[in-house]
Design a protein around this motif. Structure first.
Motif: not given
Lengths: 415, 209
Positions: B187-198
């Motif tokens: 979950l942490a990795l996915v959210i971090d990746w999504l925020l990275g895209r943002l």
């Protein structure tokens, strides 16, 4: 005409920083429309402070500043700043905006429609001879000189009449710097802008200014035209700032364009027919005619090529007039003008007075005469044996008054 | 593994969802509070030191203790957990917003003002876009903290993947512990990746690394 209202007027202005540090004191200064004013002085002289008070980046502690007759304190600071162009030393282009966005910051703040902004931006890059596809680039993709060109046109894009420039070329190499000096001088003359330019470089000030304000320790030491400054420095400080070399040189260097121009240029009004134009060319043995309106305001020129190619389709001189014309003011110094004429490769340059009325023309032949005089006049120091001892400049000649110039102007009318 | 998913599959999904939304609400509130506050503080540098000091101090309170302190105030369940996590999310966002805004070249702010931008226009059109990479770094850091610490929220009855892990600890079932921990990490990795895209999309084109 009554005394023209100054664009900017300082009335006994004083600025004291926190802690009692007095930046400027008793500043009284008038800046008139169309002037190129250089504020010059050593660091800490108060020149930047003086400039920044004009657009209320700093508030004066005492006294009053008028902008077009209105107390700037009564104008909303944001609105005031949008009317005044602002160019700073470090260029200050927004790195995250494209060149287009940078140029149109103020028009956008003024809510111009997109179309008008786009058109203005294109017009502006053309003005500084940069290709239009630069509009989509970012500042970091441009050289320092190109960036400052954009910085300059950004200050013009909302049709500001007054431009403030704070040592805008301080960080540029000498060659780029010179090119940009040419640019701002041309733009200022062509567009009739008023410029307040802060510098510590006397060469720059002498080259650009029509009015030089020398400052030291928060006071105005001298406020004069470049010629006056060179010929009559107010005191030792100004003399030092100007430098001995220039003072010596100045004696031979104060010829104005008016003193050497030919006073009878071949000119024609737009209403005349092409046949009349040709016969005038023939009579005067020239291939170009200057076009002026009935009041003798310079409108453009026509040349033999366009006359020949468009003889069938056009009827009057007005139809084939080219309006982009390079001209100089009669009060411009010859040393600057000659430089520009030679560099740009013009055959001739029309001369206008302060009302844009045609008063004469400088041709390459007249330059040769002037250069001849200057060189042989000046070199007597180095070549004692030189036979040409005639004075470089006709020193006794008073600058012609406007009414005298008006009389000369009748000459082209004989057509 | 299939056996684990068979017995705990649906529980895993509900717990992951709980974990996600507790964290998301806490982080969302953190962003809403800390970004404007950080921007505001750049106008008052003296107050800024004090406020950031207080936020740093809150950060040092042990997370379990902070959660426990919430009980007298908000009882048990999701609300106290969200409040505690919100407090934790503040500091990284606040500090990065402040630093990012402070780091914007003063020359540009001077130019913006001199051209006639209002303070608000300068913030929105110049300062925030330029500070965006730093602000986003703070938000990403906070997101990871909040997702990880949301596990502990199970102690005060907020639910989430912490339930699986604490059950595993109590019942000596390592598969429950691992089955709860791996989704937290993912979950942490996915959210971090999504925020990275943002972050990438919010960063002005010219500023993208």
């Amino acid at each position: 005409m009554p005394e023209e209202q100054p664009m900017v007027q300082f009335k006994d202005v004083e600025k004291v920083y926190q802690g009692g540090n007095v930046a400027v004191e008793h500043i009284n200064l008038e800046i008139h429309k169309g002037e190129f004013v250089c504020l010059i002085g050593t660091s800490g002289s108060g020149k930047t402070t003086t400039m920044r008070m004009i657009n209320r980046m700093l508030e004066p502690s005492d006294g009053q500043i008028l902008f077009n007759g209105k107390d700037i304190h009564k104008i909303d600071a944001v609105k005031l700043r949008r009317q005044i162009g602002y160019v700073i030393q470090n260029i200050g282009l927004m790195p995250h905006m494209t060149i287009y966005e940078n140029i149109t910051i103020v028009p956008k703040l003024l809510k111009w429609p997109e179309e008008k902004r786009r058109k203005k931006a294109k017009e502006m890059v053309d003005l500084v001879e940069l290709p239009e596809d630069y509009l989509d680039r970012y500042p970091s993709e441009l050289s320092g000189g190109q960036q400052q060109r954009i910085g300059v046109i950004r200050a013009l894009a909302a049709n500001q009449d007054l431009i403030l420039m704070d040592e805008p070329y301080g960080a540029l190499d000498p060659i780029t710097r010179e090119a940009l000096q040419e640019l701002i001088k041309n733009l200022q003359e062509k567009l009739g802008k008023t410029v307040v330019f802060v510098t510590h470089d006397m060469d720059e000030a002498l080259k650009l200014a029509t009015q030089i304000v020398v400052m030291d320790h928060g006071h105005i030491i001298q406020n004069a035209t470049p010629t006056e400054l060179l010929t009559h420095p107010a005191n030792k400080f100004v003399e030092n700032l100007v430098g001995q070399d220039r003072l010596v040189q100045a004696r031979a260097d104060v010829t104005t364009v008016e003193q050497i121009m030919l006073k009878n240029p071949a000119a024609i009004t737009p209403g005349k027919s092409l046949a009349e134009a040709i016969s005038l060319m023939r009579k005067r043995r020239v291939d170009t005619l200057l076009v002026t309106d009935d009041e003798n305001h310079l409108k453009g020129f026509i040349d033999l090529e366009s006359l020949e190619t468009r003889y069938q389709s056009a009827t009057s001189v007005g139809d084939i007039t080219k309006s982009s014309i390079f001209y100089v003011n009669k009060n411009a110094l010859l040393r600057d003008t000659a430089d520009r004429i030679l560099k740009r490769g013009f055959k001739y340059v029309p001369v206008v007075d302060n009302d844009q009325k045609l008063v004469g023309i400088v041709t390459r032949a007249s330059l040769v005469d002037a250069v001849y005089d200057t060189i042989w006049g000046e070199n007597e120091d180095y070549q004692a044996s030189d036979s040409a001892k005639e004075s470089a400049t006709p020193t006794d000649q008073e600058p012609a008054t406007d009414s005298a110039a008006a009389d000369d102007r009748e000459a082209p009318k004989e057509v | 593994m299939f056996a684990f998913l068979n017995t705990h599959g649906s529980e895993l999904i509900t717990k992951t969802w709980e974990q996600l939304y507790i964290s998301a609400i806490a982080l969302g509130l953190g962003v809403i509070a800390a970004v404007p506050l950080g921007i505001l503080l750049t106008r008052f540098p003296k107050t800024a030191k004090v406020v950031i000091g207080i936020a740093s101090m809150l950060q040092t309170v042990p997370s379990l203790a902070l959660l426990a302190l919430m009980i007298p105030l908000f009882g048990i369940g999701k609300v106290p957990a969200i409040v505690a996590l919100f407090i934790y999310s503040l500091l990284p966002i606040l500090r990065n917003t402040y630093i990012g805004m402070e780091d914007v070249d003063p020359v540009l702010i001077d130019a913006a003002k001199g051209m006639g931008m209002t303070a608000m226009q300068s913030i929105r059109q110049v300062e925030v876009p330029l500070a965006m990479p730093v602000i986003m770094a703070g938000i990403r850091l906070s997101a990871i903290y909040v997702i990880a610490w949301a596990t502990l929220a199970s102690y005060i009855g907020a639910g989430g993947l912490g339930d699986l892990i604490f059950n595993g600890l109590n019942l000596f079932q390592p598969d429950l512990i691992i089955g709860g921990t791996i989704p937290v990490t993912i979950l942490a990795l996915v959210i971090d990746w999504l925020l990275g895209r943002l972050e990438y999309h919010l960063t002005p084109v010219s500023e993208r690394a």
